[in-house]
Design an enzyme around this catalytic site. Sequence first.
Site, PDB file in Angstrom:
ATOM      1  N   TYR A   1       8.670   5.747   5.604  1.00 36.35           N
ATOM      2  CA  TYR A   1       7.247   5.409   5.456  1.00 36.35           C
ATOM      3  C   TYR A   1       6.906   4.098   6.146  1.00 36.35           C
ATOM      4  O   TYR A   1       5.750   3.687   6.173  1.00 36.35           O
ATOM      5  CB  TYR A   1       6.899   5.330   3.962  1.00 36.35           C
ATOM      6  CG  TYR A   1       5.422   5.237   3.655  1.00 36.35           C
ATOM      7  CD1 TYR A   1       4.589   6.345   3.795  1.00 36.35           C
ATOM      8  CD2 TYR A   1       4.867   4.043   3.207  1.00 36.35           C
ATOM      9  CE1 TYR A   1       3.226   6.255   3.502  1.00 36.35           C
ATOM     10  CE2 TYR A   1       3.512   3.947   2.912  1.00 36.35           C
ATOM     11  CZ  TYR A   1       2.702   5.055   3.064  1.00 36.35           C
ATOM     12  OH  TYR A   1       1.367   4.962   2.769  1.00 36.35           O
TER      13      TYR A   1
ATOM     14  N   LYS B   1      -1.093   1.103   8.329  1.00 34.17           N
ATOM     15  CA  LYS B   1      -2.190   0.984   7.358  1.00 34.17           C
ATOM     16  C   LYS B   1      -2.447  -0.478   7.011  1.00 34.17           C
ATOM     17  O   LYS B   1      -3.601  -0.882   6.829  1.00 34.17           O
ATOM     18  CB  LYS B   1      -1.889   1.805   6.097  1.00 34.17           C
ATOM     19  CG  LYS B   1      -2.071   3.297   6.310  1.00 34.17           C
ATOM     20  CD  LYS B   1      -1.995   4.073   5.010  1.00 34.17           C
ATOM     21  CE  LYS B   1      -3.183   3.818   4.105  1.00 34.17           C
ATOM     22  NZ  LYS B   1      -4.465   4.304   4.660  1.00 34.17           N
TER      23      LYS B   1
END
Length: 258
Positions: free
Chosen positions: A153, A160
């Site tokens: 991730y 993000k």
Amino acid sequence: MTTTTGTEPRIVLITGSSRGIGAETARVLAGRGDHVVVNYREKRKRAETLAAEIADAGGSASVAGADIADPESARALVENVVAEFGRLDVLVLNASGGLERDAAPDYAMLLNRDAQTGLAALALPHLPAGGRIVFVTSHQAHFSPTRQAPPGYEQIAASKRAGEDALRAMTGEFADRGIGFTVVSGDMIDGTIIVRLLERRDPDAVTERRDQGDLPTVEEFATAVADATTLDAPLGHTVYVGGQDFLSEPTTPAASHG
């Protein structure tokens, strides 16, 4: 709390809202009296089914297809919403990605940073004073400068967080126009596609989060996102949902407590 502009419902554009958190946010806001524009990239039928469900429940919704990572498609999205409704009152930046198997190496940054700031810039001329922009993120991304992201991730978390930072860099423009800006950050959200993908790639990462306590549900997190569209809070305020262990550690310099 009001969800109207004068006597008219607010026009709320929610990116990536044909399923998951975005779809539930649309249900919540429509239930409060807003007109929600359900943005989708490919799944028009799914978006139309959601809009019909909202209408059947007494709410108001429409659908708008666009790939927000494509600047021209994003521009057309905003222009078409404004042309149809005469204004845009709230922009919820919910769409994100990068874990897709066929995603290009630069796709995460393109979608999670560049598309977010690009869409905010396109919306700004149409948002009235008192309008709102809400950015939806995860603790794994929000706290990534000080806490290691789950294996697999890392790229999503970094992109993000880069998107959040880039939007925060625009707060001067938001302030000049009287536009509110709020970040909503949540722990892994039970039942979302991201959690399912992580469970396939690294089940231990999800188990570790569950060991810290119950994960927030889609409904809980979507309600927090919906609440953020009317929240009376300082510009750039962060609302945290779940993950109390994250909050017991020092926050990143850009964050404010919610």
